[in-house]
Scaffold this motif. Structure first.
Motif, PDB file in Angstrom:
ATOM      1  N   LYS A 122     -35.254  27.856  -8.580  1.00  0.00           N
ATOM      2  CA  LYS A 122     -34.461  26.658  -8.326  1.00  0.00           C
ATOM      3  C   LYS A 122     -33.029  26.714  -8.839  1.00  0.00           C
ATOM      4  O   LYS A 122     -32.149  26.037  -8.297  1.00  0.00           O
ATOM      5  N   SER A 123     -32.778  27.447  -9.896  1.00  0.00           N
ATOM      6  CA  SER A 123     -31.476  27.335 -10.550  1.00  0.00           C
ATOM      7  C   SER A 123     -30.364  28.000  -9.743  1.00  0.00           C
ATOM      8  O   SER A 123     -30.506  29.147  -9.298  1.00  0.00           O
ATOM      9  N   PRO A 124     -29.209  27.288  -9.594  1.00  0.00           N
ATOM     10  CA  PRO A 124     -28.053  27.896  -8.933  1.00  0.00           C
ATOM     11  C   PRO A 124     -27.109  28.592  -9.909  1.00  0.00           C
ATOM     12  O   PRO A 124     -26.008  29.000  -9.516  1.00  0.00           O
ATOM     13  N   SER A 125     -27.506  28.721 -11.157  1.00  0.00           N
ATOM     14  CA  SER A 125     -26.645  29.359 -12.150  1.00  0.00           C
ATOM     15  C   SER A 125     -26.354  30.798 -11.755  1.00  0.00           C
ATOM     16  O   SER A 125     -27.124  31.424 -11.005  1.00  0.00           O
ATOM     17  N   PRO A 126     -25.263  31.375 -12.257  1.00  0.00           N
ATOM     18  CA  PRO A 126     -24.950  32.777 -11.962  1.00  0.00           C
ATOM     19  C   PRO A 126     -26.117  33.704 -12.336  1.00  0.00           C
ATOM     20  O   PRO A 126     -26.834  33.452 -13.306  1.00  0.00           O
ATOM     21  N   GLU A 127     -26.286  34.767 -11.581  1.00  0.00           N
ATOM     22  CA  GLU A 127     -27.433  35.644 -11.754  1.00  0.00           C
ATOM     23  C   GLU A 127     -27.495  36.250 -13.159  1.00  0.00           C
ATOM     24  O   GLU A 127     -28.566  36.355 -13.753  1.00  0.00           O
ATOM     25  N   LYS A 128     -26.350  36.644 -13.702  1.00  0.00           N
ATOM     26  CA  LYS A 128     -26.351  37.230 -15.038  1.00  0.00           C
ATOM     27  C   LYS A 128     -26.782  36.212 -16.084  1.00  0.00           C
ATOM     28  O   LYS A 128     -27.504  36.536 -17.035  1.00  0.00           O
ATOM     29  N   LYS A 129     -26.335  34.987 -15.901  1.00  0.00           N
ATOM     30  CA  LYS A 129     -26.728  33.935 -16.844  1.00  0.00           C
ATOM     31  C   LYS A 129     -28.220  33.656 -16.739  1.00  0.00           C
ATOM     32  O   LYS A 129     -28.907  33.496 -17.760  1.00  0.00           O
ATOM     33  N   LYS A 130     -28.731  33.607 -15.523  1.00  0.00           N
ATOM     34  CA  LYS A 130     -30.165  33.369 -15.344  1.00  0.00           C
ATOM     35  C   LYS A 130     -30.983  34.503 -15.968  1.00  0.00           C
ATOM     36  O   LYS A 130     -32.019  34.260 -16.606  1.00  0.00           O
ATOM     37  N   ALA A 131     -30.512  35.728 -15.790  1.00  0.00           N
ATOM     38  CA  ALA A 131     -31.230  36.856 -16.373  1.00  0.00           C
ATOM     39  C   ALA A 131     -31.261  36.747 -17.894  1.00  0.00           C
ATOM     40  O   ALA A 131     -32.281  37.017 -18.538  1.00  0.00           O
ATOM     41  N   ARG A 132     -30.145  36.351 -18.480  1.00  0.00           N
ATOM     42  CA  ARG A 132     -30.102  36.173 -19.937  1.00  0.00           C
ATOM     43  C   ARG A 132     -31.032  35.064 -20.372  1.00  0.00           C
ATOM     44  O   ARG A 132     -31.772  35.214 -21.360  1.00  0.00           O
ATOM     45  N   TYR A 133     -31.025  33.956 -19.650  1.00  0.00           N
ATOM     46  CA  TYR A 133     -31.912  32.849 -20.001  1.00  0.00           C
ATOM     47  C   TYR A 133     -33.381  33.242 -19.892  1.00  0.00           C
ATOM     48  O   TYR A 133     -34.212  32.848 -20.728  1.00  0.00           O
ATOM     49  N   LEU A 134     -33.722  33.995 -18.878  1.00  0.00           N
ATOM     50  CA  LEU A 134     -35.120  34.415 -18.743  1.00  0.00           C
ATOM     51  C   LEU A 134     -35.542  35.300 -19.909  1.00  0.00           C
ATOM     52  O   LEU A 134     -36.673  35.192 -20.406  1.00  0.00           O
ATOM     53  N   ALA A 135     -34.630  36.155 -20.359  1.00  0.00           N
ATOM     54  CA  ALA A 135     -34.931  36.975 -21.534  1.00  0.00           C
ATOM     55  C   ALA A 135     -35.124  36.098 -22.771  1.00  0.00           C
ATOM     56  O   ALA A 135     -36.034  36.327 -23.575  1.00  0.00           O
ATOM     57  N   GLU A 136     -34.275  35.090 -22.939  1.00  0.00           N
ATOM     58  CA  GLU A 136     -34.427  34.170 -24.067  1.00  0.00           C
ATOM     59  C   GLU A 136     -35.769  33.449 -24.005  1.00  0.00           C
ATOM     60  O   GLU A 136     -36.444  33.262 -25.032  1.00  0.00           O
ATOM     61  N   CYS A 137     -36.158  33.013 -22.799  1.00  0.00           N
ATOM     62  CA  CYS A 137     -37.428  32.309 -22.648  1.00  0.00           C
ATOM     63  C   CYS A 137     -38.604  33.203 -23.036  1.00  0.00           C
ATOM     64  O   CYS A 137     -39.581  32.739 -23.643  1.00  0.00           O
ATOM     65  N   LYS A 138     -38.515  34.490 -22.685  1.00  0.00           N
ATOM     66  CA  LYS A 138     -39.588  35.403 -23.060  1.00  0.00           C
ATOM     67  C   LYS A 138     -39.609  35.628 -24.573  1.00  0.00           C
ATOM     68  O   LYS A 138     -40.686  35.742 -25.176  1.00  0.00           O
ATOM     69  N   PHE A 139     -38.429  35.689 -25.187  1.00  0.00           N
ATOM     70  CA  PHE A 139     -38.400  35.780 -26.645  1.00  0.00           C
ATOM     71  C   PHE A 139     -39.075  34.568 -27.280  1.00  0.00           C
ATOM     72  O   PHE A 139     -39.890  34.710 -28.198  1.00  0.00           O
ATOM     73  N   LEU A 140     -38.737  33.387 -26.804  1.00  0.00           N
ATOM     74  CA  LEU A 140     -39.283  32.169 -27.394  1.00  0.00           C
ATOM     75  C   LEU A 140     -40.786  32.080 -27.161  1.00  0.00           C
ATOM     76  O   LEU A 140     -41.543  31.708 -28.069  1.00  0.00           O
TER      77      LEU A 140
END
Length: 586
Positions: A122-140
């Motif tokens: 769903k997110s329209p955020s830039p791809e690099k930002k989304k990739a970083r966020y997904l990594a953060e979510c996996k860390f959490l």
């Protein structure tokens, strides 16, 4: 900065935990269909996962059982104000502590799973930002499962959002949970858009980083006894630029909360709803006149601090014959100078050996026990007849307050340190406690970040891993980095500090961790991991102690089953596929 995210996350009115892990209600201000559909909502949704660390935090009078610093009361180095059912042997699987920690960790997992599903979709955020966020979510998500596995040793694994009717999985094994934590951290580390670390002041400071993932993965390897892998990950933390801060005492202050020693911290601001509650629960005489001193250092911790030359501290070297007296008789050495006749009679009635009292010089005699010790002692603990710049009637005191016994009264000039437990004489934490008013608003929400991962912890785990792998000389070097910063004699610098082999160093490293990390929610988990909890906490005569060693309440060890927390009774009632840990009574 991440603190700003916490400040705006309230706009989403994120759901808090209910009476079980199945708090699956959507963010009440944003519909399921709308959530994650703008760049701003993506930011806020990810901030909501981090906000799990703050669940129930900052409410006046409420202890939030998932907060790490509070768990020190179950370890060797800390103790609590109240009689703890876990330590007195009266606790059951239905205790709210077990269910609350379970709920909060699964709340974080549910939020992370929601993000991992919906950010790509769903997110329209830039791809690099989304990739970083997904990594953060996996860390959490890895962190929340890590916490669960430390305590419950095998829990259900959910990798997608679930409804109450879908939450019927059986428990995965402890090994399977560790594997899932490692898988998430592996993916986090492999993400090229996740930075190694953030420098102080960076707008994204407070988010997870590769260094945090390496540090947490190294901790998992410590549990798995995969020493070489742990050492390799800790080297990566160093390579990312994390180092020891120069001043141990100043490290735990707002001014230095973003120094390179801090790897991953809970972000706090001195505003209602966003601050820590250290000042309320450990901040006895701090910026706000008095606290509740719910959580206190144990005499075990104080006595463990070595003399500055590295020799073990022994009471008999300060007061000959001290160990031959009963604990009640020893109170005499801690009394203030020039006590009144009434105070004399009261101490005698409690069993103090008043024939040893010095009307002039009693304070000076006991103060020598705390001089020329490892400097971390005075950084960690307020000791008898030490001073502290607190507050009186919410105003900075005009002169230092002194820790005296018996307590008489607080004053703007020359008063006694006032706690909420004036009928007993306990050690108090100095670590994390703010001096003076300093423009703060309220003791319920202090501004200092709380470290979950810091480099001092990493260095000592690294030393432990090296020693267990047989690299004793390298391990000594890591320990000495910590001791050099502290200002205490280095290992192998004299006869007292000479390392006699792997087992000797093993015990030295464990004691070093006990001294370096009090109040940080680490010792309890260390003792469980080392399987030393029973012997170190439940020795003969153990209990919640006053400064001279007298028990205020006794501990009672009911068996090794206590080292694994039970699956909460309510969860078993809702999910018939859950099997209780051995030894526990619902």
């Amino acid at each position: 900065m991440m603190k700003k995210f916490f400040a705006i996350i309230i706009a989403l009115s994120l759901g808090s935990c209910q009476d079980n892990l199945l708090d699956t209600a959507p963010y009440s201000s944003v519909s399921d269909a709308t959530m994650w559909t703008t760049d701003n909502l993506t930011d806020l949704g990810v901030a909501g996962i981090y906000n799990t660390f703050r669940l129930e935090m900052g409410h006046s009078g409420l202890t939030t059982v998932h907060e790490l610093y509070q768990t020190d009361r179950f370890g060797y180095t800390g103790q609590g104000r109240w009689d703890e059912p876990l330590l007195r042997g009266t606790i059951t699987a239905g205790d709210a502590m077990f269910s609350k920690v379970w709920q909060h960790m699964y709340e974080g997992i549910q939020r992370a799973n929601d993000a991992l599903l919906n950010i790509p979709a769903k997110s329209p955020s830039p791809e690099k930002k989304k990739a970083r966020y997904l990594a953060e979510c996996k860390f959490l998500r890895a962190y929340f499962y890590f916490r669960l596995n430390q305590l419950y040793k095998g829990v259900p694994i959910y990798l997608e959002p679930f409804t109450p009717t879908e939450a019927t999985k059986p428990r995965a094994t402890e090994a399977e949970v560790w594997n899932q934590v490692l898988a998430d951290l592996d993916a986090c580390i492999a993400e090229p858009n996740l930075p190694d670390r953030y420098a102080s002041g960076n707008a994204d400071y407070g988010h997870a980083t590769k260094a945090a993932a390496y540090a947490l993965r190294g901790k998992v390897y410590m549990y798995l006894k995969q020493w070489e892998k742990a050492s390799a990950d800790f080297q990566k933390v160093k390579d990312a630029g994390h180092t020891l801060f120069g001043d141990y005492k100043a490290l735990f202050t707002e001014a230095n909360e973003q120094c390179p020693e801090m790897i991953f911290s809970i972000q706090h601001r001195g505003e209602q709803g966003y601050g820590n509650n250290f000042q309320l629960f450990i901040g006895w005489p701090s910026a706000f006149r008095r606290g509740w001193n719910y959580y206190m250092p144990s005499p075990n911790l104080v006595d463990l601090h070595e003399n500055i030359d590295g020799t073990p501290f022994k009471w008999d070297n300060i007061i000959p014959g001290f160990s031959g007296l009963t604990v009640a008789e020893r109170e005499v050495f801690f009394l203030r100078n020039n006590i009144t006749a009434e105070e004399h009679a009261a101490a005698s009635a409690r069993g103090a050996k008043m024939s040893l009292y010095l009307p002039q010089g009693n304070e000076e005699r006991i103060k020598k026990a705390y001089e020329n010790r490892d400097p971390r002692l005075q950084a960690n603990v307020v000791t008898p007849y030490a001073t502290f710049r607190g507050a009186f009637n919410f105003t900075d005191v005009e002169s230092l307050q002194t820790m005296r016994w018996p307590f008489r009264g607080q004053a703007a000039t020359g008063g006694d340190i006032q706690s909420d437990t004036q009928i007993n004489f306990y050690y108090f934490y100095r670590k994390f406690v703010i001096e003076g008013v300093s423009g703060l608003i309220d003791r319920n929400y202090g501004p200092t970040d709380f470290p979950i991962l810091r480099y001092g912890d990493v260095l000592l785990m690294w030393a432990e891993a090296l020693n267990e792998a047989g690299a004793t000389a390298e391990a000594v070097e890591k320990v000495n980095e910590v001791r050099k910063r502290a200002g205490v004699a280095l290992l192998n610098s004299n006869a007292a500090t000479a390392v006699k082999g792997q087992e000797d160093l093993r015990q030295r490293i464990r004691n070093e961790r006990r001294i370096e990390l009090p109040g940080e929610g680490i010792n309890y988990f260390d003792e469980l991991r080392w399987k030393t909890w029973g012997e170190k906490v439940f020795y003969t005569g153990s209990g919640k102690k006053q400064i001279w060693g007298a028990n205020v309440s006794d501990y009672s060890y009911k068996g090794d089953f206590l080292m694994t927390w039970p699956i909460p009774t309510g969860e078993i009632q809702m999910n018939p596929n859950l099997v209780q840990n051995p030894g526990w009574i619902d």
